[in-house]
Scaffold this motif. Structure first.
Motif, PDB file in Angstrom:
ATOM      1  N   TYR A 182       0.849  -1.185   0.000  1.00  0.00           N
ATOM      2  CA  TYR A 182       0.000   0.000   0.000  1.00  0.00           C
ATOM      3  C   TYR A 182       0.887   1.239   0.000  1.00  0.00           C
ATOM      4  CZ  TYR A 182      -3.363  -3.289   2.115  1.00  0.00           C
ATOM      5  OH  TYR A 182      -4.171  -4.358   2.381  1.00  0.00           O
ATOM      6  N   THR A 183       0.436   2.277  -0.663  1.00  0.00           N
ATOM      7  CA  THR A 183       1.023   3.601  -0.476  1.00  0.00           C
ATOM      8  C   THR A 183      -0.134   4.508  -0.071  1.00  0.00           C
ATOM      9  OG1 THR A 183       0.768   4.260  -2.792  1.00  0.00           O
ATOM     10  CG2 THR A 183       2.872   3.258  -2.176  1.00  0.00           C
ATOM     11  N   PHE A 184       0.135   5.381   0.913  1.00  0.00           N
ATOM     12  CA  PHE A 184      -0.911   6.303   1.340  1.00  0.00           C
ATOM     13  C   PHE A 184      -0.285   7.617   1.781  1.00  0.00           C
ATOM     14  CE2 PHE A 184       0.023   3.515   4.906  1.00  0.00           C
ATOM     15  CZ  PHE A 184       0.116   4.342   6.009  1.00  0.00           C
ATOM     16  N   ASP A 185      -1.077   8.675   1.658  1.00  0.00           N
ATOM     17  CA  ASP A 185      -0.632  10.030   1.953  1.00  0.00           C
ATOM     18  C   ASP A 185      -0.290  10.170   3.435  1.00  0.00           C
ATOM     19  OD1 ASP A 185      -0.546  12.941   0.868  1.00  0.00           O
ATOM     20  OD2 ASP A 185      -1.700  13.075   2.749  1.00  0.00           O
ATOM     21  N   ALA A 186       0.837  10.842   3.721  1.00  0.00           N
ATOM     22  CA  ALA A 186       1.314  10.981   5.097  1.00  0.00           C
ATOM     23  C   ALA A 186       0.463  11.940   5.922  1.00  0.00           C
ATOM     24  CB  ALA A 186       2.766  11.441   5.106  1.00  0.00           C
ATOM     25  N   THR A 187      -0.335  12.768   5.261  1.00  0.00           N
ATOM     26  CA  THR A 187      -1.158  13.730   5.988  1.00  0.00           C
ATOM     27  C   THR A 187      -2.602  13.248   6.123  1.00  0.00           C
ATOM     28  OG1 THR A 187       0.204  15.489   5.062  1.00  0.00           O
ATOM     29  CG2 THR A 187      -1.856  16.152   6.093  1.00  0.00           C
ATOM     30  N   SER A 188      -3.219  12.909   5.006  1.00  0.00           N
ATOM     31  CA  SER A 188      -4.626  12.512   5.020  1.00  0.00           C
ATOM     32  C   SER A 188      -4.810  11.017   5.266  1.00  0.00           C
ATOM     33  CB  SER A 188      -5.288  12.874   3.685  1.00  0.00           C
ATOM     34  OG  SER A 188      -4.756  12.071   2.634  1.00  0.00           O
ATOM     35  N   PHE A 189      -3.759  10.251   5.075  1.00  0.00           N
ATOM     36  CA  PHE A 189      -3.750   8.783   5.203  1.00  0.00           C
ATOM     37  C   PHE A 189      -4.576   8.085   4.107  1.00  0.00           C
ATOM     38  CE2 PHE A 189      -3.260   9.507  10.017  1.00  0.00           C
ATOM     39  CZ  PHE A 189      -1.889   9.656   9.906  1.00  0.00           C
ATOM     40  N   ILE A 190      -5.055   8.806   3.115  1.00  0.00           N
ATOM     41  CA  ILE A 190      -5.840   8.191   2.043  1.00  0.00           C
ATOM     42  C   ILE A 190      -4.912   7.376   1.149  1.00  0.00           C
ATOM     43  CG2 ILE A 190      -7.257   8.649  -0.002  1.00  0.00           C
ATOM     44  CD1 ILE A 190      -8.394  11.065   1.492  1.00  0.00           C
ATOM     45  N   PHE A 191      -5.363   6.161   0.817  1.00  0.00           N
ATOM     46  CA  PHE A 191      -4.569   5.287  -0.045  1.00  0.00           C
ATOM     47  C   PHE A 191      -4.376   5.933  -1.411  1.00  0.00           C
ATOM     48  CE2 PHE A 191      -6.399   1.772   2.673  1.00  0.00           C
ATOM     49  CZ  PHE A 191      -5.202   1.404   3.249  1.00  0.00           C
ATOM     50  N   LYS A 192      -3.150   5.883  -1.899  1.00  0.00           N
ATOM     51  CA  LYS A 192      -2.839   6.378  -3.244  1.00  0.00           C
ATOM     52  C   LYS A 192      -2.819   5.218  -4.223  1.00  0.00           C
ATOM     53  CE  LYS A 192      -0.628  10.643  -2.303  1.00  0.00           C
ATOM     54  NZ  LYS A 192      -0.904  11.687  -3.224  1.00  0.00           N
ATOM     55  N   VAL A 243       2.956  -5.609   9.667  1.00  0.00           N
ATOM     56  CA  VAL A 243       3.093  -4.406   8.843  1.00  0.00           C
ATOM     57  C   VAL A 243       4.535  -3.917   8.901  1.00  0.00           C
ATOM     58  CG1 VAL A 243       2.337  -2.012   8.533  1.00  0.00           C
ATOM     59  CG2 VAL A 243       0.704  -3.745   9.330  1.00  0.00           C
ATOM     60  N   HIS A 244       5.114  -3.680   7.726  1.00  0.00           N
ATOM     61  CA  HIS A 244       6.429  -3.045   7.591  1.00  0.00           C
ATOM     62  C   HIS A 244       6.157  -1.704   6.922  1.00  0.00           C
ATOM     63  CE1 HIS A 244       8.789  -6.729   8.476  1.00  0.00           C
ATOM     64  NE2 HIS A 244       7.653  -7.291   8.094  1.00  0.00           N
ATOM     65  N   LEU A 245       6.408  -0.623   7.641  1.00  0.00           N
ATOM     66  CA  LEU A 245       6.012   0.708   7.177  1.00  0.00           C
ATOM     67  C   LEU A 245       7.211   1.639   7.156  1.00  0.00           C
ATOM     68  CD1 LEU A 245       3.411   2.363   6.489  1.00  0.00           C
ATOM     69  CD2 LEU A 245       3.329   2.978   8.906  1.00  0.00           C
ATOM     70  N   GLN A 246       7.284   2.406   6.073  1.00  0.00           N
ATOM     71  CA  GLN A 246       8.330   3.422   5.996  1.00  0.00           C
ATOM     72  C   GLN A 246       7.769   4.656   5.315  1.00  0.00           C
ATOM     73  OE1 GLN A 246      11.126   0.880   3.874  1.00  0.00           O
ATOM     74  NE2 GLN A 246      11.088   2.319   2.162  1.00  0.00           N
ATOM     75  N   LEU A 247       8.416   5.787   5.573  1.00  0.00           N
ATOM     76  CA  LEU A 247       8.008   7.064   4.996  1.00  0.00           C
ATOM     77  C   LEU A 247       8.871   7.324   3.778  1.00  0.00           C
ATOM     78  CD1 LEU A 247       6.080   9.427   5.500  1.00  0.00           C
ATOM     79  CD2 LEU A 247       7.851  10.495   6.882  1.00  0.00           C
ATOM     80  N   ASN A 276       5.741  15.644  -1.827  1.00  0.00           N
ATOM     81  CA  ASN A 276       4.764  14.865  -1.062  1.00  0.00           C
ATOM     82  C   ASN A 276       5.441  13.784  -0.237  1.00  0.00           C
ATOM     83  OD1 ASN A 276       2.674  16.295  -2.290  1.00  0.00           O
ATOM     84  ND2 ASN A 276       2.565  14.863  -3.995  1.00  0.00           N
ATOM     85  N   GLN A 277       4.910  13.572   0.928  1.00  0.00           N
ATOM     86  CA  GLN A 277       5.361  12.462   1.754  1.00  0.00           C
ATOM     87  C   GLN A 277       4.284  11.388   1.729  1.00  0.00           C
ATOM     88  OE1 GLN A 277       6.264  14.076   5.683  1.00  0.00           O
ATOM     89  NE2 GLN A 277       8.411  13.611   5.287  1.00  0.00           N
ATOM     90  N   ASN A 278       4.714  10.185   1.450  1.00  0.00           N
ATOM     91  CA  ASN A 278       3.810   9.043   1.409  1.00  0.00           C
ATOM     92  C   ASN A 278       4.375   7.923   2.266  1.00  0.00           C
ATOM     93  OD1 ASN A 278       1.820   9.940  -0.582  1.00  0.00           O
ATOM     94  ND2 ASN A 278       3.552   9.927  -1.993  1.00  0.00           N
ATOM     95  N   PHE A 279       3.478   7.146   2.808  1.00  0.00           N
ATOM     96  CA  PHE A 279       3.891   5.937   3.501  1.00  0.00           C
ATOM     97  C   PHE A 279       3.831   4.784   2.516  1.00  0.00           C
ATOM     98  CE2 PHE A 279       2.529   8.383   7.230  1.00  0.00           C
ATOM     99  CZ  PHE A 279       3.599   8.157   8.078  1.00  0.00           C
TER     100      PHE A 279
END
Length: 182
Positions: free
Chosen positions: A10-20, A87-91, A97-100
């Protein structure tokens, strides 16, 4: 590679958390289409986390204190069923833009194996406890039996010993009447 991975990505926005973007494995496992997921956030598929708990988990990434974090949680499918995940998560910075980026491993089999192993250990521990109790009971019975046998044989053996002593003391024929009278 993104869409062909067997793991959920998954990739998602670091601010809104909405999936990209969400790969095919994640779409298939969750039961949502890409269009549906692009209107959702990770909180929509993590039934046991609220936003403040999620922010607390990702805080080391936001504060630049960690390059990557790993945690276990549960994902919620569209059909309402859940499954455990790691879950393995990185910024990641893409332009301004910052995405997770999240790599998700379904750990259902691992959890089932661990739970079965724990049940087996509990069962064996119970069996060993019962065996130990039986052993203690047998030792107690043995001790009582030996005590009883010792007591029951002590009186006749004392009489026999006294008789032997008397026989030894009065060996002559004319002394035999003393043995009988004693």
């Amino acid at each position: 590679m993104f869409n062909e991975s067997l793991n959920e990505i998954y990739t998602f926005d670091a601010t809104s958390f909405i999936f990209k973007d969400v790969n095919k494995a994640a779409q298939h496992n969750l039961g949502y289409s890409l269009d549906e997921l692009q209107k959702m956030t990770p909180l929509d598929i993590k039934p046991h986390l609220n936003q403040s708990e999620f922010v607390k988990i990702i805080e080391p990434l936001l504060n630049d204190n960690a390059g990557k974090i790993k945690f276990e949680t549960t994902h919620l499918r569209k059909d309402g069923s859940t499954y455990p995940v790691e879950v393995h998560l990185q910024l990641s910075n893409t332009g301004q833009n910052q995405n997770f980026v999240a790599m998700i491993l379904d750990i259902t089999e691992q959890k089932n194996y661990t739970e079965n192993l724990e049940r087996t250990v509990q069962k064996r521990t119970l069996q060993l406890t019962e065996a130990l109790e039986n052993e203690k009971e047998l030792n107690e019975l043995k001790t009582r039996f030996l005590s009883l046998v010792s007591h029951e044989f002590k009186t006749p053996l004392s009489s026999i010993l006294t008789s032997i002593t008397l026989l030894g003391k009065y060996k002559l024929t004319e002394q035999q009447e003393n043995v009988i009278n004693t």
